[in-house]
Structures are given as structure tokens and as C-alpha cells.
Design an enzyme around this catalytic site. Structure first.
Site, PDB file in Angstrom:
ATOM      1  N   ASP B   9       2.349   7.545   2.688  1.00  0.00           N
ATOM      2  CA  ASP B   9       1.313   8.562   2.878  1.00  0.00           C
ATOM      3  C   ASP B   9       0.757   8.446   4.285  1.00  0.00           C
ATOM      4  O   ASP B   9       0.894   7.416   4.938  1.00  0.00           O
ATOM      5  CB  ASP B   9       0.184   8.372   1.865  1.00  0.00           C
ATOM      6  N   SER B  10       0.092   9.500   4.709  1.00  0.00           N
ATOM      7  CA  SER B  10      -0.529   9.487   6.032  1.00  0.00           C
ATOM      8  C   SER B  10      -1.714   8.526   6.077  1.00  0.00           C
ATOM      9  O   SER B  10      -2.163   8.140   7.149  1.00  0.00           O
ATOM     10  CB  SER B  10      -1.007  10.890   6.385  1.00  0.00           C
ATOM     11  N   TYR B  41      -2.380  13.803   9.158  1.00  0.00           N
ATOM     12  CA  TYR B  41      -1.159  14.507   9.544  1.00  0.00           C
ATOM     13  C   TYR B  41      -1.362  16.032   9.530  1.00  0.00           C
ATOM     14  O   TYR B  41      -0.626  16.767  10.175  1.00  0.00           O
ATOM     15  CB  TYR B  41      -0.022  14.178   8.561  1.00  0.00           C
ATOM     16  N   CYS B  72       2.350  12.464   0.333  1.00  0.00           N
ATOM     17  CA  CYS B  72       1.539  13.200   1.304  1.00  0.00           C
ATOM     18  C   CYS B  72       2.072  14.630   1.292  1.00  0.00           C
ATOM     19  O   CYS B  72       3.274  14.848   1.484  1.00  0.00           O
ATOM     20  CB  CYS B  72       1.721  12.570   2.680  1.00  0.00           C
ATOM     21  N   THR B  74       1.546  17.153   3.365  1.00  0.00           N
ATOM     22  CA  THR B  74       2.003  17.650   4.664  1.00  0.00           C
ATOM     23  C   THR B  74       3.410  17.120   4.942  1.00  0.00           C
ATOM     24  O   THR B  74       4.308  17.880   5.330  1.00  0.00           O
ATOM     25  CB  THR B  74       1.038  17.195   5.780  1.00  0.00           C
ATOM     26  N   CYS B 184      -3.306  18.130  -1.877  1.00  0.00           N
ATOM     27  CA  CYS B 184      -3.431  17.022  -0.923  1.00  0.00           C
ATOM     28  C   CYS B 184      -3.820  15.808  -1.750  1.00  0.00           C
ATOM     29  O   CYS B 184      -4.726  15.886  -2.588  1.00  0.00           O
ATOM     30  CB  CYS B 184      -4.504  17.335   0.117  1.00  0.00           C
ATOM     31  N   HIS B 186      -5.384  13.251  -1.017  1.00  0.00           N
ATOM     32  CA  HIS B 186      -6.734  12.740  -0.799  1.00  0.00           C
ATOM     33  C   HIS B 186      -7.738  13.379  -1.766  1.00  0.00           C
ATOM     34  O   HIS B 186      -8.758  12.788  -2.089  1.00  0.00           O
ATOM     35  CB  HIS B 186      -7.212  13.051   0.624  1.00  0.00           C
TER      36      HIS B 186
END
Lengths: 271, 271
Positions: B9-10, B41, B72, B74, B184, B186
Site C-alpha cells: 500500500d502507499s 499516491y 491501494c 490508486t 480507498c 484509508h
């Protein structure tokens, strides 16, 4: 690629899987075969279930399907492993998807499973659940009266409630049970009655819904989702009398019938 | 086979996927890499995201993983196709699982998607949804302020509610929207606030939960679920400062920390 997804079941139960496939994968074409003539499979021996299942599979393989869904829990319990080994197309059963959804959903780690005698005797759900998480508590219960009731079209009413209530009594008495797997594809047809009996605190997992979802996952993973624009023409076959089969199919598919204009129901003769 | 599942993941968002993997697949061992040094990202160019993602993938491939999860959105939008083509192990992204769960859940066929600028710009969710069902109405919205807020550990409180409320205003005004995809990884960390803002009539789909579920499906399908009895020793790597990373990880994994005694967090240096 406009090859069809093949779906087999001992009778009408797998129609709930077909319905979910139509809802979640509206572009995909289905060929369904229900062995209503020899239903139910639940009380039959392992060898007999294997023989009947292979006959159904051969009927569908001749129609050049791209994926096989064993939409019958009894047949899944006794033949999935063998089918996966012998066929070159992806094969999906109904047991693991229901087990995974229950693991995802449960908070108390106490899970109930209901199914036919064959499915419960095979202990396939408890094994599938505990293979993934050994700490789960699994309570299994055979409900042999449900499939004949559903195949006769008795899906609601006082008598149905009584049968369901009596059958589920042993599970109702288990504390902490927060998730119940419908381990038979016939049972989603009486899901409302089962929910009523078990109460709102128990989440009911329909293996039909989950199996369609996993079929979508596997088709995409293998890059064999249909990407064209053709409206699918679904084909339904039954080995028994078409009348009851067609009536139950109509009840299940009513929201789609107008949308598709495209369901044929035919008699199948297995070798 | 006791090879690990690799998760990239970012930053810390993918920890929500790792948490779900631990919950749904408690026997599996994880190696996690978060590129917190270069997070977020979302606003970066496609080429930059690709370069960074490949660097992370190479770091994990050296540790002999059996499956790669791109946790992630993105990175999934920009690199999944390429990774699947080049790697010999199964690769899973976070976009399709969320899309399938939304299709399974929606009744109104009106689905909202929120994500980073990169994910929304790529239109990956709308494509994934419409590839399967062209009749769906999809409303996408970029929420660029969410990731920095989460990476700083601001997960609740008045200020967070205000930021979330302001950002989601355009979606709140859409009638008939009954499903919102957190596009996302997050965002599950502020799911409660998002649910509060959207109201109880909108089902929130966490791509983290769904991705873990599909990982389970694919591991089983490929016969590479871990069947042994060893307690897994998970390894977590971060390219940035370990302090904030460890604090957020602790918050997410608190229910597991006592259970496992087995999480290491180390600094990773990518080439």
C-alpha cells in the site's frame, strides 16, 4: 467469448443460484439442468449422488460451457473435489462461498448450518469453516422435510411456518449463535420463514447469493467474463415434469421475465 | 506450504486489508509493505505510481510470497493489469471486490464511489461496475483531503466530521443512492464518520473486507490455503517513520495484538 455458465442441481433449488447469477452477472448466459425426476439427493448414498451428478455434468459439457456451478450442496459435498480434478473448466460449489460469507459476517464465532441429511452427514460445512478458522463453534442440523416441501411449491403459510419452527428448535436454543448458513439451495425459497423463526438477531447467509458472487470473482480472475452486447438467451432443462418446475421458476424469475423475454424450459433425458 | 501473502500500500490504508485478512484467514502469514515515505499516491502521475508500485513488488517478491494483494486503489487502478500479466503468483486488487459487493448489495442500482484523485480520474470503479452491468448509475467523487487526514491519525472528532461532511455534500444530494463504495483503503478508518454523514439508508462497502474475502476465494481455488498448525508471524515494513505507522497499526490491530504476540514492524529501504 459467449459460452454459457452451466448450472446443475438436484431439482429447483439451484434456480436460486441462477436467479442470483442473472442479477449479479446480467450479461452472462446460463444453461441450467435440474434433476427433478430423481430429487431429492439428500437421503441418497454417496455413490448414487456421484453417478447422477456425473450424468448431469456430461449433459452440460456437450453444450460447451465455460464454467460449471454445482448448485446443490449434497452434490458439492460428494463430488466437487473429483469434478475439479477432472474438468478443464473452472468448477464452483456452493459450500465454500457460504462458509466464507459466514466467517466474514459472524461476530460471536458461533455459526449454525442447516442442510439435507447428506450434506450434514458429510460434515462439509464444519470442515470448510474450521479449515479456515479452528476456533469457530459450528452447530449443524439436518432438515429433511424442507426440500420435499419446497419442491411441492409450499413456500409460505401456517403449515410451512410450523414445519420450519419445529425443525429449527434445536438451533433456536443455542445461545450466541449470530449466523445461520442455509446449506441447501432450496432454502432461500423459504428464507423469510426461517428468518421469522430464528429472529432478527441471527444473520441468514444464502449460499446462492454468495456462490454467484464468487462465480463473478473466478470469471474475472480467469478473464472469461462476457464483454459483448448480446442479450443472453438462458436455457433451462428439467429431467422431470416441466409443469411444477416452470411454475417455481416463474415465481423466482418474475422480475426478470419481462426484462429478458429469453428463457426456454425443456425436458432433458440423461443417459 | 507456509509462504506468506504479500500486501502493498502507499501507506497505512492497506492495514485495513491486513486486518481483515487476519480476521478472515487467521492461519495465513502476512508480509506488509507501506510506502509511507512517498504517500499519498493519489495526486501522483500514472508513471510515478507504476514505478513506485513495482519497487514495492520487487521488495516482496524477494521474500517468496505466494500471492500479492495490491491494497491501494490508486496502485490497483494504474498497475493491476500489468502485474497480473507479469507475475506468476495470483495478484488481487481492491477495485473489483468492492465493485462486486456493491452489485450484490444495491437495490436501487444507484451506486456512489469515493476515492483519491488518481482513482477517480482513472474511472476504474465505474468501468468495473458497468462492465458487469451497463444499467447501473455510478456517481464518483474524489475526496483528496481524506488520506492526509488519516495518515496523520485524525480519525474522529468534530473537525474530521466537518471535513467529511463538506466533502460528501455532492453525493448526499443524490436521490436513490443506496450504496457507497469506499474506493480507498484509508477510508474504512473513518467509516463511522462517513456512515454518520451519509445516513443509515446508505450501505457503506469497505473494499478492505471484500478484498480479504476474495483473497480467501482465490487461495482456495488455487489450493494454496495454509493447512498447518503454526501460528503466523506477521511482518510489517514501512518506508517512512515507524512511529506514526506503529501507532495507527496498533489502533487497527488491538484485538489481535494479544492473540498473536507476533507482529514485527521494520523499516524498509526500496531500491
Amino acid at each position: 467469448m459467449n459460452k454459457a455458465i452451466g448450472v446443475i442441481d438436484s431439482g429447483v433449488g439451484g434456480l436460486t443460484v441462477a436467479h442470483e447469477l442473472m442479477r449479479q452477472l446480467p450479461k452472462e448466459r446460463l444453461i441450467y439442468l435440474g434433476d427433478t425426476q430423481r430429487c431429492p439427493y439428500g437421503p441418497r448414498s454417496k455413490d448414487e449422488v456421484k453417478k447422477f451428478t456425473w450424468e448431469m455434468v456430461e449433459f452440460l459439457l456437450e453444450k460447451d460451457i465455460k464454467m460449471l456451478i454445482v448448485a446443490c450442496n449434497t452434490a458439492t459435498a460428494f463430488t466437487l473435489h473429483e469434478l475439479k480434478e477432472h474438468l478443464s473448466i473452472p468448477v464452483i460449489g456452493v459450500i465454500k462461498p457460504g462458509a466464507r460469507a459466514a466467517i466474514n459476517g459472524t461476530k460471536s464465532s458461533h455459526i449454525g448450518v442447516i442442510g439435507t441429511e447428506g450434506t450434514i452427514r458429510s460434515d462439509a460445512y464444519a470442515k470448510a469453516l474450521k479449515d479456515i478458522n479452528a476456533d469457530l463453534d459450528v452447530q449443524s442440523l439436518a432438515c429433511p422435510s424442507f426440500v420435499p416441501m419446497v419442491e411441492q411449491g409450499r413456500l409460505s403459510g401456517e403449515q410451512t411456518e410450523e414445519v420450519v419452527g419445529d425443525s429449527l428448535l434445536p438451533l433456536k436454543q443455542k445461545r450466541n449463535l449470530d449466523t445461520l448458513i442455509l446449506g441447501c439451495t432450496h432454502y432461500p425459497l423459504i428464507k423469510d420463514t426461517i428468518q421469522l423463526v430464528m429472529g432478527d438477531d441471527v444473520a441468514i447467509i444464502s449460499s446462492s447469493e454468495e456462490t454467484a458472487r464468487e462465480a463473478s470473482t473466478i470469471l474475472e480472475f480467469h478473464g472469461i467474463l462476457y464483454k459483448g452486447e448480446e442479450t443472453p438467451l438462458h436455457q433451462f432443462y428439467s429431467t422431470g415434469q416441466l409443469e411444477v418446475f416452470a411454475k417455481i421458476a416463474e415465481g423466482i424469475f418474475k422480475e426478470f421475465i419481462n426484462h429478458f423475454h429469453s428463457v426456454t424450459i425443456e425436458k432433458a433425458t440423461l443417459r
